[in-house]
Design a protein around this motif. Structure first.
Motif, short mmCIF file in Angstrom:
data_model
loop_
_atom_site.label_atom_id
_atom_site.label_comp_id
_atom_site.label_asym_id
_atom_site.label_seq_id
_atom_site.Cartn_x
_atom_site.Cartn_y
_atom_site.Cartn_z
N MET A 186 78.82 66.43 -9.38
CA MET A 186 78.11 66.92 -10.56
C MET A 186 77.32 68.19 -10.22
O MET A 186 76.80 68.33 -9.12
CB MET A 186 77.16 65.85 -11.10
N GLU A 187 77.23 69.08 -11.19
CA GLU A 187 76.36 70.25 -11.08
C GLU A 187 74.99 69.86 -11.63
O GLU A 187 74.89 69.44 -12.79
CB GLU A 187 76.92 71.44 -11.85
N VAL A 188 73.97 69.99 -10.82
CA VAL A 188 72.64 69.50 -11.19
C VAL A 188 71.70 70.65 -11.50
O VAL A 188 71.52 71.56 -10.68
CB VAL A 188 72.05 68.64 -10.06
N GLU B 205 74.12 53.65 -18.87
CA GLU B 205 74.68 53.16 -17.60
C GLU B 205 73.79 52.01 -17.17
O GLU B 205 72.62 52.21 -16.85
CB GLU B 205 74.69 54.30 -16.56
N GLY B 206 74.34 50.80 -17.13
CA GLY B 206 73.50 49.63 -16.89
C GLY B 206 73.93 48.78 -15.72
O GLY B 206 73.59 47.59 -15.68
N ALA C 46 73.98 57.69 -9.51
CA ALA C 46 74.81 58.89 -9.49
C ALA C 46 76.28 58.55 -9.66
O ALA C 46 77.00 59.17 -10.47
CB ALA C 46 74.59 59.66 -8.19
N ALA C 47 76.76 57.56 -8.92
CA ALA C 47 78.19 57.24 -8.94
C ALA C 47 78.64 56.77 -10.33
O ALA C 47 79.64 57.25 -10.88
CB ALA C 47 78.50 56.18 -7.89
N PHE C 48 77.91 55.82 -10.90
CA PHE C 48 78.31 55.26 -12.19
C PHE C 48 78.08 56.24 -13.33
O PHE C 48 78.88 56.32 -14.28
CB PHE C 48 77.57 53.95 -12.45
N SER C 49 76.99 57.00 -13.26
CA SER C 49 76.72 57.99 -14.31
C SER C 49 77.77 59.10 -14.28
O SER C 49 78.26 59.54 -15.33
CB SER C 49 75.33 58.59 -14.13
N ALA C 50 78.11 59.56 -13.08
CA ALA C 50 79.10 60.63 -12.95
C ALA C 50 80.45 60.20 -13.53
O ALA C 50 81.14 61.00 -14.18
CB ALA C 50 79.24 61.04 -11.48
N ARG C 51 80.81 58.96 -13.32
CA ARG C 51 82.08 58.45 -13.84
C ARG C 51 82.10 58.53 -15.37
O ARG C 51 83.09 58.96 -15.98
CB ARG C 51 82.27 57.02 -13.37
N MET C 52 81.00 58.13 -16.00
CA MET C 52 80.93 58.17 -17.46
C MET C 52 80.92 59.60 -17.98
O MET C 52 81.59 59.93 -18.96
CB MET C 52 79.67 57.43 -17.93
#
Length: 256
Positions: free
Chosen positions: A208-210, A162-163, A172-178
């Motif tokens: 996301m569940e963390v 995620e870059g 969080a937003a961009f990682s969760a989407r991927m």
């Protein structure tokens, strides 16, 4: 340059030590002619606070409550996670000893080391998250640098990069989407212990569940008399802890 980030950048500079305390002392200096006692008291308060926060003991006072909001992960294989997420920090640009390539800064490197350890222990796919820290031509996202170092130096595979993110909320937003696109909902989240409360909240807000996988607990070591001696490293930790306290307060204000 991303001018939309200027207000947050300015607030970060003004609110964080040592700048905030230097500004406080400057205000005291300006006040001393008209209100001498108030001016002197303000200068003294700023100087004393700066001195305390420049010591390891003072930094620990700020860091410990943050680090007490999380716990070390002792059995990652039993966590039921589907992936590992390592949050970036920054890069040292054009490091000469690496033939001019960017390399992770010390904050990111600590996270990468622990992320690699978890990946080797669990075999889970790994995502690194971190965007551009510079608008200069040819700038490389932090996530790309992290992935290269994991693969080349830690012999650790990276599944997603995620870059685009510029802060924790975007991490969080961009990682969760991927991750959701790949069917992943439960992750081991790797970041500094002080950063974990804010990171956990950001990823939970994205659905996301963390499973917390914090590293770098600065406040749990034994006390030493040298912790009463001012140092640049202690002031940096105070800066970091203050940044996290301000960030948590901002998250709670936005949620209210």
């Amino acid at each position: 340059m991303d001018f939309s980030r200027l207000p947050s950048l300015a607030a970060n500079i003004v609110l964080m030590p040592p700048t905030s305390l230097l500004l406080l002392m400057l205000a005291g200096y300006l006040l001393r002619r008209r209100w001498p006692r108030t001016g002197r008291s303000t200068i003294a308060a700023g100087a004393l606070t700066l001195l305390v926060l420049s010591t390891g003991a003072g930094a620990r006072l700020l860091a410990r409550p943050l680090e007490n909001m999380t716990t070390p992960l002792y059995d990652p294989r039993a966590a039921g996670a589907q992936a590992i997420v390592v949050l970036g920090a920054a890069s040292v640009e054009r490091a000469p000893e690496y033939d001019g390539a960017d390399v992770p800064d010390p904050v990111a490197l600590v996270r990468l080391q622990y992320g690699a350890r978890l990946q080797h222990a669990t075999g889970l796919p790994l995502l690194v998250s971190g965007g551009l820290q510079s608008s200069a031509p040819g700038a490389v996202p932090v996530g790309v640098t992290m992935a290269r170092v994991l693969r080349e130096d830690f012999r650790t595979p990276v599944t997603w990069i995620e870059g685009r993110s510029r802060d924790t909320a975007q991490n969080a937003a961009f990682s969760a989407r991927m991750l959701k696109a790949a069917g992943v909902r439960r992750v081991l989240l790797v970041t500094h212990a002080m950063h974990m409360p804010r990171s956990r909240a950001a990823f939970a807000r994205e659905g996301m569940e963390v499973v917390e996988a914090p590293t770098a607990f600065y406040s749990r070591g034994p006390f030493s008399p040298m912790m009463l001696v001012p140092s640049a490293s202690a002031l940096y930790r105070s800066f970091y802890a203050t940044h996290e306290w301000v960030g948590l307060a901002w998250y709670r204000l936005r949620a209210a």
